[in-house]
Write a protein that holds these residues in place. Structure first.
Motif, PDB file in Angstrom:
ATOM      1  N   ALA A  12       0.844  -1.192   0.000  1.00  0.00           N
ATOM      2  CA  ALA A  12       0.000   0.000   0.000  1.00  0.00           C
ATOM      3  C   ALA A  12       0.879   1.242   0.000  1.00  0.00           C
ATOM      4  CB  ALA A  12      -0.906   0.008   1.220  1.00  0.00           C
ATOM      5  N   CYS A  13       0.488   2.199  -0.808  1.00  0.00           N
ATOM      6  CA  CYS A  13       1.178   3.472  -0.901  1.00  0.00           C
ATOM      7  C   CYS A  13       0.140   4.569  -0.664  1.00  0.00           C
ATOM      8  CB  CYS A  13       1.802   3.604  -2.285  1.00  0.00           C
ATOM      9  SG  CYS A  13       2.887   5.002  -2.480  1.00  0.00           S
ATOM     10  N   GLU A  14       0.452   5.513   0.193  1.00  0.00           N
ATOM     11  CA  GLU A  14      -0.532   6.508   0.623  1.00  0.00           C
ATOM     12  C   GLU A  14      -1.231   7.209  -0.543  1.00  0.00           C
ATOM     13  OE1 GLU A  14      -0.563  10.618   3.129  1.00  0.00           O
ATOM     14  OE2 GLU A  14       0.698   8.987   3.843  1.00  0.00           O
ATOM     15  N   ARG A  15      -0.496   7.665  -1.538  1.00  0.00           N
ATOM     16  CA  ARG A  15      -1.100   8.410  -2.639  1.00  0.00           C
ATOM     17  C   ARG A  15      -1.609   7.527  -3.777  1.00  0.00           C
ATOM     18  NH1 ARG A  15       3.840  11.922  -3.600  1.00  0.00           N
ATOM     19  NH2 ARG A  15       4.688  10.480  -2.114  1.00  0.00           N
ATOM     20  N   LEU A  16      -1.105   6.301  -3.887  1.00  0.00           N
ATOM     21  CA  LEU A  16      -1.448   5.438  -5.014  1.00  0.00           C
ATOM     22  C   LEU A  16      -2.408   4.304  -4.666  1.00  0.00           C
ATOM     23  CD1 LEU A  16       2.122   5.141  -6.567  1.00  0.00           C
ATOM     24  CD2 LEU A  16       0.273   6.648  -7.296  1.00  0.00           C
ATOM     25  N   GLY A  17      -2.573   3.992  -3.411  1.00  0.00           N
ATOM     26  CA  GLY A  17      -3.394   2.857  -3.005  1.00  0.00           C
ATOM     27  C   GLY A  17      -2.565   1.588  -3.009  1.00  0.00           C
TER      28      GLY A  17
END
Length: 40
Positions: A12-17
């Motif tokens: 999971a990446c905060e800006r990308l999902g």
């Protein structure tokens, strides 16, 4: 981080999902531990 194939994983990446990426050497150095799900 979830290994999806021998050379790719999900994370999971905060800006990308949630994204799937290659398991590069730089990502391999960040792995703190690993375990297998029990087989039935």
């Amino acid at each position: 981080m979830v290994l999806t194939e021998p050379a790719t994983f999900l994370h999971a990446c905060e800006r990308l999902g949630v994204i799937e990426e290659p398991l590069t050497p730089s990502w391999q150095r960040r792995i703190a531990f690993a375990f297998l799900f029990p087989q039935r």
